[in-house]
Design a protein around this motif. Structure first.
Motif, short mmCIF file in Angstrom:
data_model
loop_
_atom_site.label_atom_id
_atom_site.label_comp_id
_atom_site.label_asym_id
_atom_site.label_seq_id
_atom_site.Cartn_x
_atom_site.Cartn_y
_atom_site.Cartn_z
N LYS A 49 -0.70 36.02 -39.12
CA LYS A 49 -0.54 34.61 -39.49
C LYS A 49 -1.91 33.99 -39.74
N ARG A 50 -1.95 32.97 -40.59
CA ARG A 50 -3.19 32.24 -40.81
C ARG A 50 -3.60 31.55 -39.50
N SER A 51 -4.89 31.58 -39.21
CA SER A 51 -5.37 30.96 -37.98
C SER A 51 -5.63 29.46 -38.15
N SER A 52 -5.83 29.02 -39.39
CA SER A 52 -6.23 27.63 -39.62
C SER A 52 -5.04 26.68 -39.78
N THR A 53 -3.88 27.20 -40.18
CA THR A 53 -2.72 26.34 -40.40
C THR A 53 -1.48 26.95 -39.74
N SER A 54 -0.56 26.09 -39.36
CA SER A 54 0.69 26.57 -38.77
C SER A 54 1.62 27.06 -39.87
N LYS A 85 0.14 24.99 -50.23
CA LYS A 85 -0.08 23.93 -49.23
C LYS A 85 0.89 22.78 -49.45
N GLU A 102 -9.76 34.77 -40.86
CA GLU A 102 -8.83 33.69 -41.19
C GLU A 102 -7.41 33.96 -40.71
N ILE A 120 -3.62 35.03 -46.46
CA ILE A 120 -4.80 34.16 -46.47
C ILE A 120 -4.68 33.09 -47.56
#
Length: 301
Positions: free
Chosen positions: A274-279, A70, A157, A140
């Protein structure tokens, strides 16, 4: 409330990469006490300890390991906002990490990487050639920016964007009797030893579902962990295998060939994960755009 500073993220990343505060302090042009104070402040803001330390060694806590990808994305996004997308082409020194199932890596990536390297020569590329489940976990966790995977590896996710359907075929040596057929049925295979991948494999799961649906029982004599191993055993004349077409060698010099399955077809959907929560990072977004532009140019027939 205090906000996390860009410099603190860079310091955190340098400590994680070097494994000690001394080297990180030199790289960030700080004294070691000043660097330690900044890390204490960051840990206080996050409400969690990021590093475990002894007199000789520094290592990430579980929270630190989760925070590292992150932090890298935040630093890259900040640098992008300063440089601008055009400046990035010549100045960016970042990295794109792709989790790709091995059978799809050669088909999807080389032509895209060539174009990407020409446009953005400073951005490095790391390919994690992993199984479907491992690749999904890498996306993830944030260890990979995105993945190229099977539809079977879906999760709340992540978002899956299908790209192509990869049919399963019968892999044979070129001198095998079944090569005389244009298509091979389940009944045609019953008298031959079948080389299968392990039951945890996404490819095996798809195949077993089809065999159960059609109430077919083949002579699964050998079991291996990787498709490449099954191809090697077929080449040695030990049996036949049912594999995704993308797994077949491209060279005409290979001792292997394939025949389509007759009747009920089996295929797997390959796509972008791709992660759904973050770009994704800006660099990864550039790569994905080129991937979507160019992958259709490669012929699977």
């Amino acid at each position: 409330m205090h906000q996390i500073e860009f410099k603190d993220l860079v310091i955190f990343i340098r400590i994680a990469e070097t494994g000690n505060f001394h080297d990180a302090a030199e790289l960030t042009f700080l004294s070691q006490p000043a660097l330690s104070r900044r890390m204490q402040k960051l840990e206080s803001l996050l409400g969690a300890q990021l590093f475990e330390r002894t007199t000789r060694k520094t290592w990430l806590t579980s929270v630190g390991r989760e925070f590292l990808p992150k932090a890298r994305r935040m630093v890259e996004e900040f640098e992008m906002s300063i440089l601008g997308i055009k400046d990035m082409a010549s100045q960016q020194k970042g990295k794109v990490v792709i989790a790709c199932i091995p059978t799809a890596a050669f088909y999807f990536l080389p032509s895209v990487i060539n174009v990407f390297n020409e446009r953005y020569p400073g951005i490095r590329i790391q390919i994690l050639d992993e199984s479907a489940n491992q690749g999904l976990e890498s996306v993830i966790r944030g260890d990979a920016d995105f993945g190229i995977n099977m539809a079977i590896a879906q999760h709340p996710e992540v978002v899956f964007t299908p790209l192509l359907d990869d049919p399963f075929v019968v892999c044979l040596r070129k001198d095998h009797p079944l090569c005389e057929l244009d298509e091979v049925s389940w009944a045609d295979m019953e008298s031959y030893k079948l080389i299968s991948v392990g039951r945890a494999s996404g490819n095996r799961i798809l195949l077993d579902k089809s065999l159960a649906r059609d109430q077919v029982k083949l002579n699964s004599f050998y079991e291996v962990q990787h498709l490449s191993t099954s191809l090697g055993l077929v080449e040695m004349g030990l049996g036949i295998s049912i594999v995704p077409k993308l797994a077949m060698p491209l060279s005409s010099a290979s001792a292997l060939t394939f025949r389509p399955l007759k009747g009920q077809k089996i295929d797997r959907s390959i796509g972008l994960v791709k992660r759904s929560s973050t770009s994704v990072s800006p660099a990864a977004d550039l790569f994905i755009n080129i991937l979507l532009e160019h992958w259709k140019a490669v012929d699977l027939t």
